[in-house]
Structure formats: structure tokens, C-alpha cells
Write a protein that holds these residues in place. Sequence first.
Motif, PDB file in Angstrom:
ATOM      1  N   GLY A 225       0.802  -1.220   0.000  1.00 33.43           N
ATOM      2  CA  GLY A 225       0.000   0.000   0.000  1.00 33.43           C
ATOM      3  C   GLY A 225       0.829   1.261   0.000  1.00 33.43           C
ATOM      4  O   GLY A 225       1.645   1.492  -0.886  1.00 33.43           O
ATOM      5  N   TRP A 226       0.644   2.076   1.037  1.00 32.02           N
ATOM      6  CA  TRP A 226       1.240   3.408   1.084  1.00 32.02           C
ATOM      7  C   TRP A 226       2.571   3.436   1.826  1.00 32.02           C
ATOM      8  O   TRP A 226       2.926   4.451   2.423  1.00 32.02           O
ATOM      9  N   GLU A 227       3.333   2.353   1.786  1.00 29.70           N
ATOM     10  CA  GLU A 227       4.629   2.356   2.468  1.00 29.70           C
ATOM     11  C   GLU A 227       5.483   3.488   1.913  1.00 29.70           C
ATOM     12  O   GLU A 227       5.430   3.832   0.730  1.00 29.70           O
ATOM     13  N   SER A 228       6.316   4.085   2.785  1.00 29.40           N
ATOM     14  CA  SER A 228       7.131   5.228   2.377  1.00 29.40           C
ATOM     15  C   SER A 228       8.535   5.089   2.960  1.00 29.40           C
ATOM     16  O   SER A 228       8.872   4.072   3.563  1.00 29.40           O
ATOM     17  N   GLY A 229       9.344   6.125   2.770  1.00 28.62           N
ATOM     18  CA  GLY A 229      10.709   6.097   3.279  1.00 28.62           C
ATOM     19  C   GLY A 229      11.670   5.313   2.417  1.00 28.62           C
ATOM     20  O   GLY A 229      12.756   4.943   2.874  1.00 28.62           O
ATOM     21  N   ARG A 247      14.252  12.858 -10.828  1.00 26.45           N
ATOM     22  CA  ARG A 247      13.458  11.634 -10.941  1.00 26.45           C
ATOM     23  C   ARG A 247      13.636  10.853  -9.637  1.00 26.45           C
ATOM     24  O   ARG A 247      14.633  10.153  -9.451  1.00 26.45           O
ATOM     25  N   GLU A 248      12.667  11.001  -8.734  1.00 26.25           N
ATOM     26  CA  GLU A 248      12.723  10.357  -7.420  1.00 26.25           C
ATOM     27  C   GLU A 248      11.329   9.860  -7.050  1.00 26.25           C
ATOM     28  O   GLU A 248      10.322  10.260  -7.654  1.00 26.25           O
ATOM     29  N   LEU A 249      11.260   8.997  -6.037  1.00 23.31           N
ATOM     30  CA  LEU A 249       9.969   8.605  -5.484  1.00 23.31           C
ATOM     31  C   LEU A 249       9.340   9.800  -4.786  1.00 23.31           C
ATOM     32  O   LEU A 249      10.024  10.528  -4.045  1.00 23.31           O
ATOM     33  N   VAL A 250       8.060  10.021  -4.996  1.00 29.15           N
ATOM     34  CA  VAL A 250       7.346  11.108  -4.333  1.00 29.15           C
ATOM     35  C   VAL A 250       7.162  10.740  -2.867  1.00 29.15           C
ATOM     36  O   VAL A 250       6.545   9.709  -2.541  1.00 29.15           O
ATOM     37  N   ASP A 251       7.713  11.537  -1.976  1.00 31.00           N
ATOM     38  CA  ASP A 251       7.655  11.284  -0.531  1.00 31.00           C
ATOM     39  C   ASP A 251       8.153   9.880  -0.174  1.00 31.00           C
ATOM     40  O   ASP A 251       7.713   9.277   0.810  1.00 31.00           O
ATOM     41  N   GLY A 252       9.053   9.344  -0.995  1.00 26.99           N
ATOM     42  CA  GLY A 252       9.598   8.014  -0.726  1.00 26.99           C
ATOM     43  C   GLY A 252       8.595   6.895  -0.851  1.00 26.99           C
ATOM     44  O   GLY A 252       8.818   5.786  -0.361  1.00 26.99           O
ATOM     45  N   ALA A 253       7.468   7.144  -1.537  1.00 28.11           N
ATOM     46  CA  ALA A 253       6.373   6.173  -1.620  1.00 28.11           C
ATOM     47  C   ALA A 253       6.131   5.769  -3.073  1.00 28.11           C
ATOM     48  O   ALA A 253       5.722   6.610  -3.887  1.00 28.11           O
ATOM     49  N   PRO A 254       6.342   4.507  -3.435  1.00 30.33           N
ATOM     50  CA  PRO A 254       6.084   4.071  -4.821  1.00 30.33           C
ATOM     51  C   PRO A 254       4.648   4.311  -5.268  1.00 30.33           C
ATOM     52  O   PRO A 254       4.414   4.664  -6.428  1.00 30.33           O
ATOM     53  N   ILE A 255       3.678   4.155  -4.359  1.00 31.40           N
ATOM     54  CA  ILE A 255       2.278   4.293  -4.750  1.00 31.40           C
ATOM     55  C   ILE A 255       1.930   5.730  -5.136  1.00 31.40           C
ATOM     56  O   ILE A 255       0.962   5.975  -5.858  1.00 31.40           O
ATOM     57  N   LEU A 256       2.723   6.692  -4.669  1.00 29.30           N
ATOM     58  CA  LEU A 256       2.461   8.098  -4.968  1.00 29.30           C
ATOM     59  C   LEU A 256       3.239   8.591  -6.187  1.00 29.30           C
ATOM     60  O   LEU A 256       3.096   9.745  -6.586  1.00 29.30           O
ATOM     61  N   THR A 257       4.044   7.724  -6.763  1.00 33.31           N
ATOM     62  CA  THR A 257       4.996   8.128  -7.803  1.00 33.31           C
ATOM     63  C   THR A 257       4.467   7.816  -9.198  1.00 33.31           C
ATOM     64  O   THR A 257       4.021   6.698  -9.471  1.00 33.31           O
ATOM     65  N   LEU A 287     -10.675  -6.212 -12.704  1.00 35.66           N
ATOM     66  CA  LEU A 287      -9.311  -5.880 -12.333  1.00 35.66           C
ATOM     67  C   LEU A 287      -9.111  -4.375 -12.532  1.00 35.66           C
ATOM     68  O   LEU A 287      -9.223  -3.865 -13.654  1.00 35.66           O
ATOM     69  N   HIS A 288      -8.827  -3.690 -11.444  1.00 35.72           N
ATOM     70  CA  HIS A 288      -8.673  -2.231 -11.493  1.00 35.72           C
ATOM     71  C   HIS A 288      -7.216  -1.885 -11.810  1.00 35.72           C
ATOM     72  O   HIS A 288      -6.296  -2.322 -11.109  1.00 35.72           O
ATOM     73  N   VAL A 289      -7.029  -1.107 -12.853  1.00 38.66           N
ATOM     74  CA  VAL A 289      -5.696  -0.704 -13.288  1.00 38.66           C
ATOM     75  C   VAL A 289      -5.651   0.822 -13.271  1.00 38.66           C
ATOM     76  O   VAL A 289      -6.123   1.489 -14.194  1.00 38.66           O
ATOM     77  N   TRP A 290      -5.088   1.348 -12.182  1.00 43.98           N
ATOM     78  CA  TRP A 290      -5.022   2.791 -11.976  1.00 43.98           C
ATOM     79  C   TRP A 290      -3.569   3.241 -12.015  1.00 43.98           C
ATOM     80  O   TRP A 290      -2.646   2.424 -12.021  1.00 43.98           O
ATOM     81  N   LEU A 291      -3.378   4.560 -11.979  1.00 44.58           N
ATOM     82  CA  LEU A 291      -2.029   5.107 -11.908  1.00 44.58           C
ATOM     83  C   LEU A 291      -1.737   5.512 -10.461  1.00 44.58           C
ATOM     84  O   LEU A 291      -2.285   4.940  -9.529  1.00 44.58           O
ATOM     85  N   SER A 292      -0.888   6.484 -10.240  1.00 42.24           N
ATOM     86  CA  SER A 292      -0.434   6.779  -8.873  1.00 42.24           C
ATOM     87  C   SER A 292      -1.538   7.428  -8.044  1.00 42.24           C
ATOM     88  O   SER A 292      -2.482   8.015  -8.586  1.00 42.24           O
ATOM     89  N   ASP A 293      -1.384   7.355  -6.736  1.00 42.38           N
ATOM     90  CA  ASP A 293      -2.375   7.898  -5.805  1.00 42.38           C
ATOM     91  C   ASP A 293      -1.917   9.255  -5.282  1.00 42.38           C
ATOM     92  O   ASP A 293      -1.801   9.475  -4.072  1.00 42.38           O
ATOM     93  N   ALA A 294      -1.626  10.150  -6.184  1.00 44.86           N
ATOM     94  CA  ALA A 294      -1.219  11.510  -5.801  1.00 44.86           C
ATOM     95  C   ALA A 294      -1.519  12.435  -6.960  1.00 44.86           C
ATOM     96  O   ALA A 294      -1.747  11.994  -8.092  1.00 44.86           O
ATOM     97  N   GLN A 295      -1.514  13.728  -6.688  1.00 45.40           N
ATOM     98  CA  GLN A 295      -1.771  14.698  -7.746  1.00 45.40           C
ATOM     99  C   GLN A 295      -0.579  15.620  -7.912  1.00 45.40           C
ATOM    100  O   GLN A 295       0.296  15.708  -7.043  1.00 45.40           O
ATOM    101  N   ASN A 296      -0.546  16.283  -9.062  1.00 46.21           N
ATOM    102  CA  ASN A 296       0.516  17.238  -9.369  1.00 46.21           C
ATOM    103  C   ASN A 296       1.905  16.602  -9.292  1.00 46.21           C
ATOM    104  O   ASN A 296       2.857  17.194  -8.779  1.00 46.21           O
ATOM    105  N   ASN A 297       1.990  15.371  -9.818  1.00 48.17           N
ATOM    106  CA  ASN A 297       3.265  14.649  -9.843  1.00 48.17           C
ATOM    107  C   ASN A 297       3.512  14.035 -11.221  1.00 48.17           C
ATOM    108  O   ASN A 297       4.168  13.007 -11.345  1.00 48.17           O
ATOM    109  N   ILE A 298       2.970  14.676 -12.267  1.00 48.70           N
ATOM    110  CA  ILE A 298       3.027  14.140 -13.629  1.00 48.70           C
ATOM    111  C   ILE A 298       4.354  14.517 -14.284  1.00 48.70           C
ATOM    112  O   ILE A 298       4.884  15.613 -14.072  1.00 48.70           O
ATOM    113  N   CYS A 299       4.866  13.622 -15.096  1.00 48.13           N
ATOM    114  CA  CYS A 299       6.177  13.814 -15.711  1.00 48.13           C
ATOM    115  C   CYS A 299       6.247  15.123 -16.503  1.00 48.13           C
ATOM    116  O   CYS A 299       5.339  15.448 -17.282  1.00 48.13           O
TER     117      CYS A 299
END
Length: 635
Positions: A225-229, A247-257, A287-299
Motif C-alpha cells: 500500500g502506502w509504504e514510504s521512506g 526523478r525520485e519517489l514522491v515522498d519516498g512512496a512508490p504508490i504516490l509516484t 481488475l482495477h488498473v489505476w495510476l499513482s495515488d497523488a496529484q501534481n506529480n506528472i512527468c
Amino acid sequence: MLAHIDAGAYASTFITKELTRLMERMFGIDIHEATEDADAQLVLTSAGLKQDAELKDEFRIALADGRLSIDANTDIALLIAVYRFAYQFGARFPQPGAAGERLLKLDRDVFGSTVLDIRETAAFAHRGVCIEGADSVENIIDFIDWLPKLGFNTFFVQFENPYPFLKRWYQHEFNPYVNAEPFDAGIAQQMSDRVDEAMRTRGIVQHRVGHGWTGEVLGYSSKYGWESGLTIPEEKKPLVAELNGKRELVDGAPILTSLDFSNPEVTPRMVEIVVDYARKHPDVDYLHVWLSDAQNNICECDKCRTWLPSDQYVRFLNALDERLTKEGLDAHICFLLYHELLFAPEYETIRHPGRFTMMFAPITRTFERSYADVNLDQLPEPASYMRNQIVLPNSLEDNLSYLFAWQKTFHGDAFVYDYPLGRAHYGDFGYLAISDTIRRDIAKLGSLGLNGYISCQELRVGFPHYLPNYVMGRMLWNPWLDYEQLKDEYFEALLGEGWRDALPWLETASELSSCDYFIAIGERHDPEQAKRYAELSEQARAVEDTLVNHVVSADDGHRAAWLVLDWHRGYVERISTALAALANGDEIRAKAAWSRFLDYIRRGEMDVQPQLDVYRVIEVARNYAGFSPKDGFQK
């Protein structure tokens, strides 16, 4: 009495068990299984069809001369019909768990002399709940068991398994008064297997995963889930979205990236990961196929800047469809309108809409108004997309303008993924206002071109009662039910004699509280709302004697519900005091009152565990209302 049940192998066993239990408890009739219909007085048959956009659950119940037959088109519809039969004889199911059932004891002659011919079809194909919050495995299974009793047909387990939701409970995050219990990925998987079995035996339509695919591309499992660090290895950085030149993980969290979809490696990698999952999990219906769970983090790389995120998303979905087709996999894919993906694509369209269901997720909407309040002929134009500068709308009109723009490019199956019991409900202390919004929203779904509703919510949402979910399930099956009668039916079943005495207090609690204020819609300094909170705190103290008297006088079957109401009264008195100070801008008083509230809910959590998710109310209050989980707390 002999019964013959023809359903799926898993569902048949469970439905036999439930029918036997209900017939024995309600009518004192013993059930034995027959091998042929001709020998049976109870015949239950499911056509075993697989639910899809074109198929709505339906059943017929016929009872005459002591012979009962129930026919349904799906296994879950057959189970819903068994509970609907019990409902006809006074059974009620006001909350999850065995203690939440209300089954009348009737003479067996009542069964033999009654004539029934009931034919019903669900109003919507999609009727479900998605897991959130902090949950024990028993909470999850009890909730799944409750769903068909209300007419729901769907449960959605986010991620690979419910690890993050189980972890929150068994580690007792935000509650230092309760010791952490043993928990790891292996334990989570064993619990997840039990959850899957609970769905399978009931014929529940299974939705799965959602966010996490972007992290999978980078080598991180979605189960956490929302693991970070975390930090991204150098060799993976080219796959990650470029933000401010890095190019880094957003807040150290893959789900937000987010990912760089202009990188030619990204889409093929993600497609293969999804296809591999679909191949290994044929039991997943959607089967739900979504992108990241954050906003304003688009390439922000030069190539990505030339495309809307939704154009890149649709291009990926078409590639996924092509690959699934090549593999001969019929996996049905749910795609998401959320954050940047609310903005409809300019160029790309989904080539094979039959493969897909569109899910509209207006996470920042207000719940103090309903879709029914919107004039659909006067919607604004959707806002223009500004890369990494979007502001998500609170208004229903703005949110619906995005949905309608998408509907111009996609004409397939769609439902709303809504959040009344995910955050906003914590702001409605009586749970009556949010229940009314839910029923009015459901009545409007057809006008919005939506074929159902999945509620993204905590499962422990019975504080002070479970009316919102009761209304949701019953009215997703039949939105033409009389709401006032349904509400009276619910409270009579929940509280028994004297139930009407609880309603004035609950009405006051809803009237004086605010969903919007609690989830940070509107100004934080609000003197008028502060006055309402202060009045509510006084009203909570004034109603104490009434509730305690009912606790004392209630029968054994209803006393627990009155105890919850009394405990809830203390909750409201304390949190209203804290919110009154917060709305007045008195930070010192707000912190002191918040500390008092925290101590109350933490010390009492085990007394109201199925009803109140202490982890989640603290998290929402911290992230939105403006409190801290630590302020004033002393171990």
C-alpha cells in the motif's frame, strides 16, 4: 423437510448452510438435502451467470402449500433472495456480525400457510463496497457476510491483498494503549486467503488491486500500500516521472509516484505485469488498473509535456487490451477518473470499450449536497488542464463536468466510486445527513449515465449506527423504496422498544455538525460553526440520562446498540468541544480538548471495535480537520 440447491460448487454449500440456519431458527424446521427437485419442498436454483454490465441480478421467490422455490440468474442473486425471503417474515440485518441479526421465532405453520410470489431485479449492476481503514480479518469477513443481506453484490479488495488495512489494526497504529500483535506478510496472506474464501463461497463479485501498478513497474509490491521512506535505485530512475528536473519517489512512496510514459520501456513493462496478474488470478471479476495515488506529480519531460495524462493512460489501456486479447484472457479492466485523470483525453479513445468499465471517483466533492441538487443542463465547462498545478473541485457541478466530458469519448459501462463513508461521515455525528445524501445520490445515478456505485469506505462505520450502509445496499437494489419507512424500519430493528427516543438526539447531532468542515472544505476559522459545535457539546451532556435509561431497560438483544449510542454521546461531547475551539481559532483550547478526546477513544476502542475505526478518525482529523495524533497525549 428436503431441499435441493443448484448453484456454483462453492456457493451451493454456503447457501445450503444459510437456508438451513434460517429455516431452523425462524420456523423450527429441519432441512435435509434432496438429490432431485421432485423430492424437495425447497428448491433453489441459480443459472450461474457471470455478472457484467448488461446483466443485473434478479430472482423469483414462490411459496405455496408449504413448497418454496427460489430461482436466480447469478449465485449472489440466489443468496440475496434467501435473505429477501427471510426479510419477508420479519428478519432484519441492521449491522454486520451474528449479533447484528434480528430473526423472529415463528410457528412452522406460518411457513406452510403463507403464499408468496416475489419477482425482483436489481436497479444497478454494480453495488458494492471497497475496503479502507484499519480492520481485523473478522471485521472484513463479517462485513462481506453482511453485504448480500442488504442487496450488495460486490466487494473490492485494494492491492494484491488487504495487507495495509490489516497491518493498521494488528499493529494498533495511533493507539498506544493496545499492544501490537504479531503480524507480517505471511500472516496477511493467510488472512487474505480467508477473505477470498468468504467472497467465493457467497458468489460475491470480486474487484481487485487499483493503485500500485506504477510501483510494481519500479520493483515494489503493491501489497504494502502506502509504504514510504524508500529510495529508487539509479537504474530505475529513467522510468520515474521527472519533477523539477529530478526523478525520485514522491515522498519516498512508490504508490504516490508517477511514471515517464514517454519512456518506451514503461508501457510494455506495465502491460506485462498486469497481464501476468490477470493470467494468475482468473477469479478476479473486475481488475482495477489505476495510476499513482497523488496529484501534481506528472512527468515534466519534454515528450510527456505534449500529451495530457489521460491521453497517455488511454494509450496504455489500449496496449493492455491488445496484449490481453493476444493471450486469450477475458479479464475485465476498470479504469479510473481521478486527480489528473479527471481531465478527459484530447486525442486517444478506447478502441474496445467492451473490455472496460469507467470508474468516476470525485474524491474531493462535498457531501452536504447531493447529485440530485444539480441542474444537469447548466454544468460549467471543465477547467483547462495545467500540468502539476491542478486544484481538485469540491463542487458537484465541476466534478460532473469532468464525467460528462469523458462520456463523450467513452460510451461503455460506468459506475461511481464514491466516498461518503471514507472521510466525510466523521463530520456528521448523527449519520442521518450522510444517509440522506447517499439515498438522494443513488436516485440520480441513472440520470448521470452510471450503472451503479461502489463505496470506498472504512468497514467499521457503525458509530453511532450503520444506517448509511443499510440505506446504500437496500436502495442500490431498489432506489424507489420509501426512505422514511426504511429509516424507521432500521432503528426499530437496531434499538427495539423506545427506538423513537433516539432520533431527536441523532437529528440534532447531524444538524449541528458539518461534513464539510471536518474534511477541510471551507474556511477553518468559522465562528458560526463554532457556535453550533458548542451547542452540540451541551446537547450531548443533556441527553445522557435518556440514553442511560434505555441502556438499563433494553432487552438483551438490543442493549448493545443502546450502549454504543451512550458511548457515542461521550465521543460527540468531547470532539465537539475540540472542534468549537478549532473553528474559533483558539489553538490552545483545541489541543487540550483534542487530547481529552484522544484519550477517550483510545481507552474505549475495544468496547466499540466493530463500530468505530479509531485509526481512521484520527488520520482524517489530522490530515483534514487540523488536529495531530500526538498533541497532548502522554503515555
